[in-house]
Design an enzyme around this catalytic site. Sequence first.
Site, short mmCIF file in Angstrom:
data_model
loop_
_atom_site.label_atom_id
_atom_site.label_comp_id
_atom_site.label_asym_id
_atom_site.label_seq_id
_atom_site.Cartn_x
_atom_site.Cartn_y
_atom_site.Cartn_z
N CYS A 116 0.84 -1.21 0.00
CA CYS A 116 0.00 0.00 0.00
C CYS A 116 0.87 1.25 0.00
O CYS A 116 1.73 1.43 0.86
CB CYS A 116 -0.90 0.01 1.24
SG CYS A 116 -1.72 1.59 1.53
N CYS A 146 0.50 3.35 3.44
CA CYS A 146 0.92 2.87 4.76
C CYS A 146 2.25 3.53 5.19
O CYS A 146 3.07 3.88 4.35
CB CYS A 146 1.08 1.34 4.73
SG CYS A 146 -0.47 0.45 5.01
N HIS A 175 -4.05 0.38 8.15
CA HIS A 175 -4.61 0.08 6.82
C HIS A 175 -6.01 -0.50 6.93
O HIS A 175 -6.81 -0.41 5.98
CB HIS A 175 -3.67 -0.91 6.11
CG HIS A 175 -4.03 -1.17 4.68
ND1 HIS A 175 -3.76 -0.26 3.67
CD2 HIS A 175 -4.62 -2.24 4.08
CE1 HIS A 175 -4.17 -0.76 2.50
NE2 HIS A 175 -4.69 -1.95 2.72
N ASN A 199 -13.58 10.01 -0.80
CA ASN A 199 -14.28 8.99 -1.58
C ASN A 199 -14.06 7.67 -0.85
O ASN A 199 -12.93 7.23 -0.70
CB ASN A 199 -13.69 8.85 -2.99
CG ASN A 199 -13.97 10.07 -3.85
OD1 ASN A 199 -15.03 10.67 -3.74
ND2 ASN A 199 -13.02 10.43 -4.70
N SER A 233 -9.45 4.32 -5.02
CA SER A 233 -8.52 3.35 -5.59
C SER A 233 -7.63 2.70 -4.55
O SER A 233 -6.79 1.88 -4.88
CB SER A 233 -7.69 4.02 -6.69
OG SER A 233 -7.10 5.20 -6.21
N HIS A 239 -6.94 2.09 2.12
CA HIS A 239 -6.33 2.74 3.28
C HIS A 239 -7.16 4.00 3.58
O HIS A 239 -7.41 4.80 2.69
CB HIS A 239 -4.87 3.10 2.99
CG HIS A 239 -4.12 3.49 4.22
ND1 HIS A 239 -3.13 2.70 4.77
CD2 HIS A 239 -4.23 4.55 5.05
CE1 HIS A 239 -2.66 3.28 5.86
NE2 HIS A 239 -3.33 4.41 6.05
N HIS A 292 -8.36 7.36 3.82
CA HIS A 292 -7.78 8.65 3.42
C HIS A 292 -8.82 9.53 2.74
O HIS A 292 -9.85 9.07 2.29
CB HIS A 292 -6.60 8.42 2.46
CG HIS A 292 -7.01 8.02 1.08
ND1 HIS A 292 -7.48 6.75 0.78
CD2 HIS A 292 -7.04 8.70 -0.10
CE1 HIS A 292 -7.76 6.66 -0.51
NE2 HIS A 292 -7.51 7.83 -1.08
N GLN A 294 -9.05 13.64 0.53
CA GLN A 294 -8.29 14.51 -0.36
C GLN A 294 -8.66 15.97 -0.15
O GLN A 294 -9.70 16.29 0.43
CB GLN A 294 -8.59 14.16 -1.82
CG GLN A 294 -8.30 12.73 -2.22
CD GLN A 294 -8.35 12.54 -3.74
OE1 GLN A 294 -7.80 13.34 -4.50
NE2 GLN A 294 -9.02 11.49 -4.19
O1 LIG Z 1 -7.90 10.84 -6.89
P1 LIG Z 1 -8.31 9.41 -6.95
O2 LIG Z 1 -8.75 8.84 -5.63
O3 LIG Z 1 -7.30 8.51 -7.63
O4 LIG Z 1 -9.59 9.41 -7.92
C1 LIG Z 1 -10.93 9.45 -7.52
O5 LIG Z 1 -11.30 10.73 -7.00
C2 LIG Z 1 -11.20 11.83 -7.90
C3 LIG Z 1 -11.75 13.07 -7.22
O6 LIG Z 1 -13.11 12.93 -6.87
C4 LIG Z 1 -11.93 11.56 -9.23
O7 LIG Z 1 -11.59 12.57 -10.15
C5 LIG Z 1 -11.56 10.21 -9.82
O8 LIG Z 1 -12.38 9.95 -10.95
C6 LIG Z 1 -11.75 9.11 -8.75
O9 LIG Z 1 -11.39 7.85 -9.27
#
Ligand SMILES: O=P(O)(O)O[C@H]1O[C@H](CO)[C@@H](O)[C@H](O)[C@H]1O
Lengths: 350, 350
Positions: free
Chosen positions: A52, A55, A115, A155, A163, A166, A168, A170
């Site tokens: 990961c 991590c 994780h 997300n 993706s 873990h 997290h 943004q």
């Molecule tokens: O940034 P990540 O986690 O790779 O990507 C994810 O979040 C982003 C922000 O919402 C999006 O644009 C991506 O389509 C989604 O897969």
Amino acid sequence: MSSFDSTEHPHRRYNALAGEWVLVSPHRSKRPWQGQQEEPESDQRPAYDPTCYLCPGNSRVGGEVNPKYDATFVFNNDFGALQADVPTGGINEGGLLRAEAESGVCRVICFSPRHDLTLPQMTVPAIRKVVDLWVEEFQTLGARPDINYVQIFENKGPVMGCSNPHPHGQIWAQRTVPGEPAKESVQQLAYFQEHGRTLLSDYLKIELEKQERVVLENEHFVVLVPFWAVWPFETLVVSRRAVQDIAQLTPEERDGLADIMRRLTIRYDNLFNISFPYSSGLHQRPTDGQEHPEWHLHMHFYPPLLRSATVRKFMVGYEMLGDPQRDITPEFSADRLRGLSEVHYKGAVE
Amino acid sequence: MSSFDSTEHPHRRYNALAGEWVLVSPHRSKRPWQGQQEEPESDQRPAYDPTCYLCPGNSRVGGEVNPKYDATFVFNNDFGALQADVPTGGINEGGLLRAEAESGVCRVICFSPRHDLTLPQMTVPAIRKVVDLWVEEFQTLGARPDINYVQIFENKGPVMGCSNPHPHGQIWAQRTVPGEPAKESVQQLAYFQEHGRTLLSDYLKIELEKQERVVLENEHFVVLVPFWAVWPFETLVVSRRAVQDIAQLTPEERDGLADIMRRLTIRYDNLFNISFPYSSGLHQRPTDGQEHPEWHLHMHFYPPLLRSATVRKFMVGYEMLGDPQRDITPEFSADRLRGLSEVHYKGAVE
Ligand SMILES: O=P(O)(O)O[C@H]1O[C@H](CO)[C@@H](O)[C@H](O)[C@H]1O
Ligand SMILES: O=P(O)(O)O[C@H]1O[C@H](CO)[C@@H](O)[C@H](O)[C@H]1O
């Protein structure tokens, strides 16, 4: 003919915060489903995963090595959608072909070194550290003259495009104010100019009186399914005090936010006994140097699941070309969420 | 510092048709993907499926039996989100809790009796029958005083929430004009009032000169990846003649629409050699009794796939809370689609 009954008849509801409509079809929840089945995220993860890139102590794509962090950890996204050093410029042909360079920063925030955890499995003090980091980031990024909006979000779950499991979130911080908070700015400003109070203070007052859509409360925050909710179990976390951004929260209010997030996400997990997917995020004032007394801090939770761990709501055809649409009423959803336990189905935490 | 280059630098593009912005991040297409994998729809289906409620001669949930139709077939959705006989009424508390009863009709249109076909596998004359039925439905529904907008659309593929692979589309027709066409009305009207021509005529003229985003053309229609495309391989089908709705198309133009839909969807299938998922739909003038000379008939295709048959674009976190975002440029996508064959990868049709 009988009279209009919002628990039975199709109707449109107005989103007073964004200035948009949603089509509500209460009678439609009984339709059979033979379409796509979602696969819930695996519940079995090791506390540390050597592969990961989030991590502690592991290396990332760019070759950088994560510190052995023991609470939270933040860094610049190695594949950020925004970049800081973009030359200014743009395109404009007759108002029909218009583009503008956009600059900004994309950050990744690890919520925990573990994780195998998610927010509902963390303690309030541990979530409080996430809140503290959000405040710090909001202040540092927001103070930059080239950053006028700071979007903090998470997300959660593969169905929400996450993706890496873990825990997290943004931050995308940028020069211009994106469309969603811009719409909320317009609505909140108009309301504030007319009434001298924030739109969400007055809205909250109505909801607290009715108690029809309120899911849970603590001293500083209220969680409700908004009257205009689009997603089946969408919720809105509203601060009782009309603050413009998280930096204005007192230490007690920060604890309150951590507490309410924990209790809400535990209920979500308990709804279908799985790690419940969603996108969530804070909406707060633009960091353009203005005060924005019309803004009222809040957090949206947009979860896609509709009927079970495997059947989601699709925002497709009509929704993309017409208006968002929902099948169960917000009142029904609030009732479901209110009835759930605040003890996580997996038992004890951490 | 170098000068702004839209093939390289993050930027925002303005959607002149809807009045919104999209964030474009050309450099981001290289990020690794470890997230959810889509399962493409199975390619092997029988020409007739005894368990399908859309196949000729089979019975539906309500007990009704489909006729043994040999071209198209239309009926009222057994689980429609809209209903015709809704009592009028609503809710309004301080402008914050607002709802209005909504009435309308949901129709289902089978494109072909064959369970195993999709539009790209049908002949132009067979697709023309679908177009004819759309025209008929638009006219009949649109003539009703209680119907002010007729939304014709298709959800194709499980990833687009389609619950039955039998080739079919839907029509949702209702009292109010939904948000998406309403936004396009505002933009088109403002443009028409200023220039005396439709926004899409002038936009089409620019695109035909540049040929950068044009994918294919025939005598009556042009397919292009709009300058402001949100979805990776989103396209816009525009009529060369500024007509307000499909009922105004000449017989030759109806053939032209069938031809361009067939050729576009063949290219889509050939992109990743699978039955390509999308939501598509016509946008046309409201049926409120006005002429709407500002309106210009067009069709949107919103396909979710990004890099392969299994990796899609997620409109989540930032996109739900901020603005839509894309990773490859519209010019790149147009180039990819332009380079594809118009012979279906599965070979001969019907
Ligand atoms: O940034 P990540 O986690 O790779 O990507 C994810 O979040 C982003 C922000 O919402 C999006 O644009 C991506 O389509 C989604 O897969
Ligand atoms: O009507 P269907 O095909 O059962 O349902 C599908 O299309 C509808 C219209 O876009 C959506 O509301 C549903 O979420 C989707 O699953």
